[in-house]
Design an enzyme around this catalytic site. Structure first.
Site, PDB file in Angstrom:
ATOM      1  CG  LEU A  67      -1.865  -1.231   1.289  1.00  0.00           C
ATOM      2  CD1 LEU A  67      -2.783  -1.143   2.488  1.00  0.00           C
ATOM      3  CD2 LEU A  67      -2.691  -1.369   0.010  1.00  0.00           C
ATOM      4  CG  HIS A 183       7.955 -14.033  -1.844  1.00  0.00           C
ATOM      5  ND1 HIS A 183       6.933 -13.822  -2.727  1.00  0.00           N
ATOM      6  CD2 HIS A 183       9.093 -13.952  -2.570  1.00  0.00           C
ATOM      7  CE1 HIS A 183       7.435 -13.608  -3.938  1.00  0.00           C
ATOM      8  NE2 HIS A 183       8.747 -13.684  -3.865  1.00  0.00           N
ATOM      9  CG  ASP A 309       1.396 -10.185  -5.256  1.00  0.00           C
ATOM     10  OD1 ASP A 309       1.777  -9.737  -4.162  1.00  0.00           O
ATOM     11  OD2 ASP A 309       2.170 -10.573  -6.136  1.00  0.00           O
ATOM     12  CG  PHE A 327       9.866  -8.507  -9.460  1.00  0.00           C
ATOM     13  CD1 PHE A 327       9.720  -9.536 -10.384  1.00  0.00           C
ATOM     14  CD2 PHE A 327      11.111  -8.299  -8.883  1.00  0.00           C
ATOM     15  CE1 PHE A 327      10.809 -10.351 -10.712  1.00  0.00           C
ATOM     16  CE2 PHE A 327      12.200  -9.102  -9.213  1.00  0.00           C
ATOM     17  CZ  PHE A 327      12.046 -10.132 -10.139  1.00  0.00           C
ATOM     18  N   GLY A 328       5.961  -6.336 -10.125  1.00  0.00           N
ATOM     19  CA  GLY A 328       4.690  -5.907  -9.535  1.00  0.00           C
ATOM     20  C   GLY A 328       3.609  -5.561 -10.525  1.00  0.00           C
TER      21      GLY A 328
END
Lengths: 428, 328
Positions: A67, A183, A309, A327-328
């Protein structure tokens, strides 16, 4: 207090009780569900919301969302994440500790809760770090963090690599019955990798992250869970082999559960095409057979939870050569429509899927959420199951727009999102 | 002039048929009871002006401490001297042990000097019994690794028995670092043999594997574990174990496992608090409780320590090398 609120003419969907009733009503008094069912009449003086025959379900509980706050406000804030969550039908966000400072001290958990109350449209609860500074060495004050409100423990997108550290964390957590979330990626095998190992990576000349990195970590961790009696949860699995390992662990009675991210059943590694960094995610998008295995894992019940995610990344983090890009995927608003694709594709029943977005994560985390039971908080989503539309980057309310789903046609749209009896989103 | 000593229980090779005291495990309730009775008589002797007797006159007691200790070593030294023995203290510092001599070589060397009693502390579990196999004198285990510390358990038992009048049926909670504690293991054995009910209270990371199979009830929640207890035994937590490997921090440990008045209120109103020392005030025990003489038996435990070690030396004296009944 506010006038009672009545949702009428709704298809009531409550995975916790198995309820699927058409033409039902739900009554909200003082922010909580006062009555629900096919024969409930709105109370006198209640504000009436006609659902037009659409679905009314518990608001989604997203067990894995990054967040931005504190420390990464250029990517996301609690306010913008809240807007995006509300538009996506998510009423509870489970914040990840990968912040700056890291969520490894009890006082920070309280700070997050207070900040979220002030600025975020939906509920926010926090996972705290397993190890101090996410360094993978010394465990955090789990007991005090839990007392401060941490709902589970994870090192975010870092794996706890040291088996002895993971063993002690799982063991220590049993003292308070806490959930340890991993993870699941063996870091020494994944190091420097940018995408799934395999033919595509070879053609693109990218360093791969082998499926075995995930499988090895899951197989190790479930043994540690068995040895310690700890509650283990793999945050988001991407490979068929890891899901098979999870199935075997469950069959042996080990307290192991797992989630998958929506993009791992919606996409495969081919999405990367010509180095599209919006498709760079950890764990990486896998082969088509792995993607199919994720769907199968959802259908068979081995996979307990679906998560967004949500990993917002600003343009500076993504407009880079593929290996250097972050990443993301920003996933809050695409979570529900992507999940509903599995219903429309005939893979899984609607209630079974909704369970993985509501009651299952709520139970794992011990949250008073994820159900339409009488007395539960009125955290609700009204959605149209069938209307076709196209995901557009411009429609994302998240501060970062890193979605690989721009232009994807989907079916099923959020019409209204309600948190504690208050409407926080209504479709135009 | 010597005041008449209280009627001592005579050393009897039949009632304590061991050359060494290596651990509590394996002793019988009768043998333990014999040592406790003897200890009681030495408590009385130690409260007299002249605390000496001649039971071990001419005998040599060697304190061989591979791990530093003040309290236990001093206690054995006093016990030996009060029984008339010559006492030599050897510590690992400045000895040939530091120069790489093996434990067995050290044992052989010492043995050649004909000591009568070796009191040995060693950081490795099992080292004392290995040494005992190589010498011909009596060996007393003063603590080996995480294995046993039998005289500590005996002195705890004497302390309890003198305050509560019995051991059988008492509910005893042992709290803290059970995993690394030889004190806990010896106490668990002794209390079980003597018919007490033993609980252990610790975070899961400080419990040995299969703890419940040692004959204890396991608790992670201290309030539940203390409920209805007669005796609360606190253990020392070593600082290097509080930095995140076994326990996250001192503050978390004290919050959940430190003994304070609020948590102690869950035990019986007359519950007695014990600690083998040295204490970490504010880590495992609140100063207010440690210093409350109506609740805490910590000073009494130290007093009993000397008497118990005299009793053990006395019991072993019946089988010392070249034993001939001493002409008093």
């Amino acid at each position: 207090m506010n006038a009672p609120l009545a949702f009428i003419n709704a298809r009531l969907l409550d995975p916790a009780s198995g309820m699927d009733v058409k033409g039902g009503s739900l009554l909200v008094v003082d922010g909580r569900i006062a009555a629900v069912g096919g024969d409930v009449r709105p109370a006198k003086g209640a504000d009436v919301i006609d659902c037009g025959g659409h679905c009314l379900a518990p608001g989604l509980v997203d067990m894995r969302a990054f967040l931005g706050e504190p420390g990464f406000e250029e990517k996301e804030t609690l306010a913008t994440a809240g807007l995006s969550a509300a538009a996506g039908g998510v009423t509870t966000l489970v914040s990840q500790p990968q912040t700056d400072p890291v969520m490894d001290e009890p006082a920070l958990i309280g700070f997050m809760a207070e900040r979220a109350r002030q600025t975020c449209a939906v509920n926010v609860v926090s996972m705290a770090a397993i190890t101090k500074g996410l360094r993978g060495q010394e465990m955090t004050e789990m007991g005090l963090l839990a007392e401060a409100g941490a709902v589970a423990f994870t090192d975010g997108v870092r794996a706890v690599a040291d088996a002895q550290v993971m063993r002690r964390a799982l063991s220590y957590a049993t003292g308070w019955n806490l959930l340890v979330v991993q993870h699941a990626e063996e870091p020494s095998l994944a190091k420097g990798g940018a995408m799934n190992s395999g033919e595509v990576a070879s053609r693109l000349g990218l360093k791969g992250i082998p499926a075995a990195a995930e499988v090895i970590m899951v197989e190790r961790d479930v043994r540690l869970a068995e040895m310690t009696g700890g509650r283990y949860h793999a945050a988001c699995l991407s490979t068929g082999e890891a899901i098979a390992a999870m199935r075997r662990a469950k069959e042996r009675g080990i307290k192991a559960t797992c989630g998958v991210a929506a993009h791992h059943f919606a996409l495969n590694e081919n999405e990367i095409g010509e180095y599209r960094t919006f498709a760079k995610v950890t764990p990486p998008l896998r082969s088509e057979s792995d993607r199919a295995a994720v769907v199968e894992g959802l259908a068979s019940g081995v996979v307990d939870v679906i998560v967004s995610d949500h990993s917002p990344q600003d343009q500076e983090s993504k407009r880079l050569p593929f290996p250097a890009a972050e990443f993301g995927i920003a996933g809050l608003q695409t979570l529900l429509p992507l999940t509903l694709e599995l219903v429309h594709g005939g893979h899984i029943k609607l209630l079974d899927l909704l369970a993985k977005l509501t009651v299952n994560p709520a139970r794992l985390l011990g949250l008073d959420a994820g159900t339409l039971a009488k007395g539960a908080p009125a955290d609700l989503v009204v959605f149209d199951l069938d209307t076709p539309w196209k995901i557009s980057e411009a429609g994302l309310r998240s501060k970062s727009k890193n979605t690989p789903f721009d232009g994807r046609p989907v079916q099923g749209k959020v019409l209204r999102t309600v948190v504690g009896g208050e409407t926080v989103f209504a479709a135009a | 002039m010597t005041a008449p000593a209280p009627a001592a229980v005579a050393a009897s090779p039949e009632r304590f048929p061991h050359r060494d005291l290596l651990g509590i495990e394996g002793l019988t309730a009768e043998q333990i009871g014999y040592l406790l009775d003897k200890s009681d008589s030495y408590v009385a002797q130690n409260r007299q002006v002249d605390k000496r007797s001649a039971l071990l006159r001419g005998r040599t007691l060697v304190n061989l401490f591979f791990e530093s200790s003040t309290r236990t070593r001093t206690s054995f030294e006093l016990a030996g001297k009060r029984l008339g023995a010559d006492v030599i203290n050897m510590s690992a510092e400045g000895s040939s042990i530091k120069k790489g001599e093996t434990l067995i070589d050290t044992a052989m060397t010492l043995n050649a000097m004909h000591p009568d009693v070796l009191v040995v502390r060693h950081q490795e579990s099992g080292a004392v019994s290995l040494l005992a196999q190589k010498v011909s004198c009596a060996v007393i285990n003063a603590g080996d690794g995480s294995h046993e510390h039998p005289t500590q358990a005996l002195l705890d038992a004497v302390t309890i028995r003198r305050r509560k009048g019995r051991l059988r049926g008492l509910v005893v909670a042992i709290c803290g670092d059970i995993l690394h504690s030889r004190v806990a293991r010896s106490n668990i054995h002794l209390l079980n043999i003597m018919g007490a009910r033993v609980r252990v209270i610790a975070p899961p990371t400080l419990l040995p594997t299969a703890a419940s199979q040692l004959g204890v009830e396991v608790f992670h929640d201290m309030r539940k574990g203390l409920a209805g207890c007669d005796i609360v035994m606190m253990l020392r937590l070593q600082s290097e174990r509080m930095q995140g490997s076994f326990v996250p921090s001192i503050s978390e440990y004290f919050h959940f496992y430190g003994l304070d008045t609020e948590k102690l209120a869950y035990a019986k109103p007359d519950a007695m608090v014990m600690h083998p020392g040295p204490m970490n005030r504010g880590v495992e025990i609140d100063t207010e409780i440690a210093d409350d003489i109506s609740r805490s038996a910590i000073a009494e435990q130290v007093e009993m320590g000397v008497a118990v070690r005299m009793a053990v030396l006395d019991a072993l004296s019946a089988r010392l090398p070249n034993f001939a009944p001493a002409a008093h």
